[in-house]
Write a protein that holds these residues in place. Structure first.
Motif, PDB file in Angstrom:
ATOM      1  N   PRO A   3       0.822  -1.200   0.000  1.00 44.07           N
ATOM      2  CA  PRO A   3       0.000   0.000   0.000  1.00 44.07           C
ATOM      3  C   PRO A   3       0.857   1.251   0.000  1.00 44.07           C
ATOM      4  CG  PRO A   3       0.087  -0.939   2.176  1.00 44.07           C
ATOM      5  CD  PRO A   3       0.810  -1.895   1.282  1.00 44.07           C
ATOM      6  N   HIS A   4       0.244   2.315  -0.363  1.00 43.46           N
ATOM      7  CA  HIS A   4       0.969   3.580  -0.304  1.00 43.46           C
ATOM      8  C   HIS A   4       1.342   3.866   1.137  1.00 43.46           C
ATOM      9  CE1 HIS A   4      -0.663   5.245  -4.269  1.00 43.46           C
ATOM     10  NE2 HIS A   4      -0.117   4.070  -4.369  1.00 43.46           N
ATOM     11  N   ASP A   5       2.526   4.310   1.263  1.00 39.61           N
ATOM     12  CA  ASP A   5       3.033   4.561   2.599  1.00 39.61           C
ATOM     13  C   ASP A   5       2.721   5.986   3.019  1.00 39.61           C
ATOM     14  OD1 ASP A   5       4.072   2.223   1.831  1.00 39.61           O
ATOM     15  OD2 ASP A   5       6.140   2.881   1.789  1.00 39.61           O
ATOM     16  N   ALA A   6       2.693   6.171   4.295  1.00 38.77           N
ATOM     17  CA  ALA A   6       2.513   7.524   4.816  1.00 38.77           C
ATOM     18  C   ALA A   6       3.884   8.156   4.976  1.00 38.77           C
ATOM     19  CB  ALA A   6       1.810   7.482   6.154  1.00 38.77           C
ATOM     20  N   PRO A  74       3.219  10.714  -9.152  1.00 41.56           N
ATOM     21  CA  PRO A  74       3.258  11.217  -7.775  1.00 41.56           C
ATOM     22  C   PRO A  74       1.879  11.672  -7.306  1.00 41.56           C
ATOM     23  CG  PRO A  74       5.003  12.217  -9.092  1.00 41.56           C
ATOM     24  CD  PRO A  74       4.105  11.475 -10.047  1.00 41.56           C
ATOM     25  N   CYS A  75       1.563  11.363  -6.085  1.00 39.55           N
ATOM     26  CA  CYS A  75       0.312  11.814  -5.484  1.00 39.55           C
ATOM     27  C   CYS A  75       0.270  13.344  -5.484  1.00 39.55           C
ATOM     28  CB  CYS A  75       0.237  11.294  -4.049  1.00 39.55           C
ATOM     29  SG  CYS A  75      -1.217  11.876  -3.158  1.00 39.55           S
ATOM     30  N   SER A  76      -0.886  13.887  -5.771  1.00 43.42           N
ATOM     31  CA  SER A  76      -1.011  15.349  -5.851  1.00 43.42           C
ATOM     32  C   SER A  76      -0.823  16.007  -4.488  1.00 43.42           C
ATOM     33  CB  SER A  76      -2.371  15.736  -6.446  1.00 43.42           C
ATOM     34  OG  SER A  76      -3.419  15.215  -5.658  1.00 43.42           O
ATOM     35  N   ASP A  89      -5.421  14.051   7.286  1.00 43.36           N
ATOM     36  CA  ASP A  89      -6.591  13.459   6.620  1.00 43.36           C
ATOM     37  C   ASP A  89      -6.221  12.408   5.582  1.00 43.36           C
ATOM     38  OD1 ASP A  89      -8.475  15.178   7.951  1.00 43.36           O
ATOM     39  OD2 ASP A  89      -7.756  16.800   6.670  1.00 43.36           O
ATOM     40  N   ARG A  90      -5.000  11.962   5.598  1.00 42.48           N
ATOM     41  CA  ARG A  90      -4.553  11.009   4.568  1.00 42.48           C
ATOM     42  C   ARG A  90      -5.381   9.725   4.648  1.00 42.48           C
ATOM     43  NH1 ARG A  90      -1.654  10.455   8.986  1.00 42.48           N
ATOM     44  NH2 ARG A  90      -0.453   8.597   9.493  1.00 42.48           N
ATOM     45  N   PRO A  91      -5.546   9.062   3.515  1.00 42.82           N
ATOM     46  CA  PRO A  91      -6.370   7.856   3.482  1.00 42.82           C
ATOM     47  C   PRO A  91      -5.815   6.727   4.368  1.00 42.82           C
ATOM     48  CG  PRO A  91      -5.986   8.696   1.263  1.00 42.82           C
ATOM     49  CD  PRO A  91      -5.083   9.466   2.175  1.00 42.82           C
ATOM     50  N   THR A  92      -6.708   5.849   4.740  1.00 42.58           N
ATOM     51  CA  THR A  92      -6.348   4.734   5.620  1.00 42.58           C
ATOM     52  C   THR A  92      -5.194   3.909   5.057  1.00 42.58           C
ATOM     53  OG1 THR A  92      -8.609   4.617   6.408  1.00 42.58           O
ATOM     54  CG2 THR A  92      -7.247   2.673   6.767  1.00 42.58           C
ATOM     55  N   ILE A  93      -5.213   3.697   3.742  1.00 42.83           N
ATOM     56  CA  ILE A  93      -4.151   2.870   3.153  1.00 42.83           C
ATOM     57  C   ILE A  93      -2.781   3.509   3.384  1.00 42.83           C
ATOM     58  CG2 ILE A  93      -4.306   3.891   0.837  1.00 42.83           C
ATOM     59  CD1 ILE A  93      -3.895   0.986  -0.238  1.00 42.83           C
ATOM     60  N   CYS A  94      -2.738   4.831   3.420  1.00 42.10           N
ATOM     61  CA  CYS A  94      -1.480   5.523   3.704  1.00 42.10           C
ATOM     62  C   CYS A  94      -1.128   5.400   5.184  1.00 42.10           C
ATOM     63  CB  CYS A  94      -1.584   6.994   3.321  1.00 42.10           C
ATOM     64  SG  CYS A  94      -2.062   7.290   1.612  1.00 42.10           S
ATOM     65  N   ARG A  95      -2.152   5.491   6.039  1.00 42.69           N
ATOM     66  CA  ARG A  95      -1.913   5.399   7.479  1.00 42.69           C
ATOM     67  C   ARG A  95      -1.415   4.027   7.901  1.00 42.69           C
ATOM     68  NH1 ARG A  95      -4.603   9.430  10.305  1.00 42.69           N
ATOM     69  NH2 ARG A  95      -5.849  10.730   8.929  1.00 42.69           N
TER      70      ARG A  95
HETATM   71  S1  SF4 Z   1      -2.059  11.093   0.611  1.00 41.80           S
HETATM   72 FE1  SF4 Z   1      -0.103  11.661   1.498  1.00 41.80          FE
HETATM   73  S2  SF4 Z   1       0.794   9.745   2.295  1.00 41.80           S
HETATM   74 FE2  SF4 Z   1      -0.861   9.211   0.879  1.00 41.80          FE
HETATM   75  S3  SF4 Z   1       0.126   8.886  -1.139  1.00 41.80           S
HETATM   76 FE3  SF4 Z   1      -0.558  11.039  -1.019  1.00 41.80          FE
HETATM   77  S4  SF4 Z   1       1.227  12.178  -0.255  1.00 41.80           S
HETATM   78 FE4  SF4 Z   1       1.565  10.010   0.194  1.00 41.80          FE
END
Ligand code: SF4
Ligand code: SF4
Length: 141
Positions: A3-6, A74-76, A89-95
């Motif tokens: 998953p995407h990391d925080a 890259p994530c916006s 407020d980052r998504p759960t998958i990042c958390r």
């Molecule tokens: S929301 Fe934040 S932690 Fe999640 S992919 Fe985007 S920049 Fe990374």
């Protein structure tokens, strides 16, 4: 799936201390993955061949199944200094991502059972998997 990391802000310390601060390319915030149905038929693989023909689109299989990966996007919310712009407020998958062993330590593809970064790698697999590989297959009815 990885998953995407925080990306942790500099003030936050986790089990790996400031590891994320040292990670200059924020790899975990620069791709997305989507699980897909396990491809079985020639038609399924034709679809996959079409998808991985596009730049930055790949496919892989790991212990959780088959996935598409869109790399180099890259994530916006990723800030120029590598922090997350919506950290609170980052998504759960990042958390939920654990950076104990992540892309900073080794490429994610090291953990893939099958890895198709492009058309040619997948086509070679199709030719091995199906004795008589051909295109022009109708969708399963
Ligand atoms: S929301 Fe934040 S932690 Fe999640 S992919 Fe985007 S920049 Fe990374
Ligand atoms: S790849 Fe690993 S070290 Fe780099 S920002 Fe993501 S979790 Fe942190």
């Amino acid at each position: 799936m990885s998953p995407h990391d925080a990306k942790l802000p500099p003030v936050e310390v986790n089990s790996n201390g400031n590891k994320c601060d040292l990670c200059t390319n924020s790899k975990c915030c620069t791709y997305v993955t989507q699980q897909i149905d396990t491809p079985r038929s020639k038609y399924d693989f034709e679809i996959l061949l079409w998808q991985v023909s596009h730049p930055n689109v790949g496919a892989y299989k790991d212990e959780d199944g088959w996935f598409l990966i869109f790399d180099g996007v890259p994530c916006s919310h990723l800030l120029p200094d590598g922090r997350c712009g919506i950290y609170e407020d980052r998504p759960t998958i990042c958390r939920s991502h654990d950076n104990d062993y992540c892309e900073y330590d080794a490429p994610a593809e090291d953990g893939f059972e099958l890895w198709f970064p492009d058309y040619h790698s997948l086509l070679a697999y199709c030719r091995k998997r199906f004795k008589r590989w051909s295109t022009g297959n109708p969708p399963p009815s």
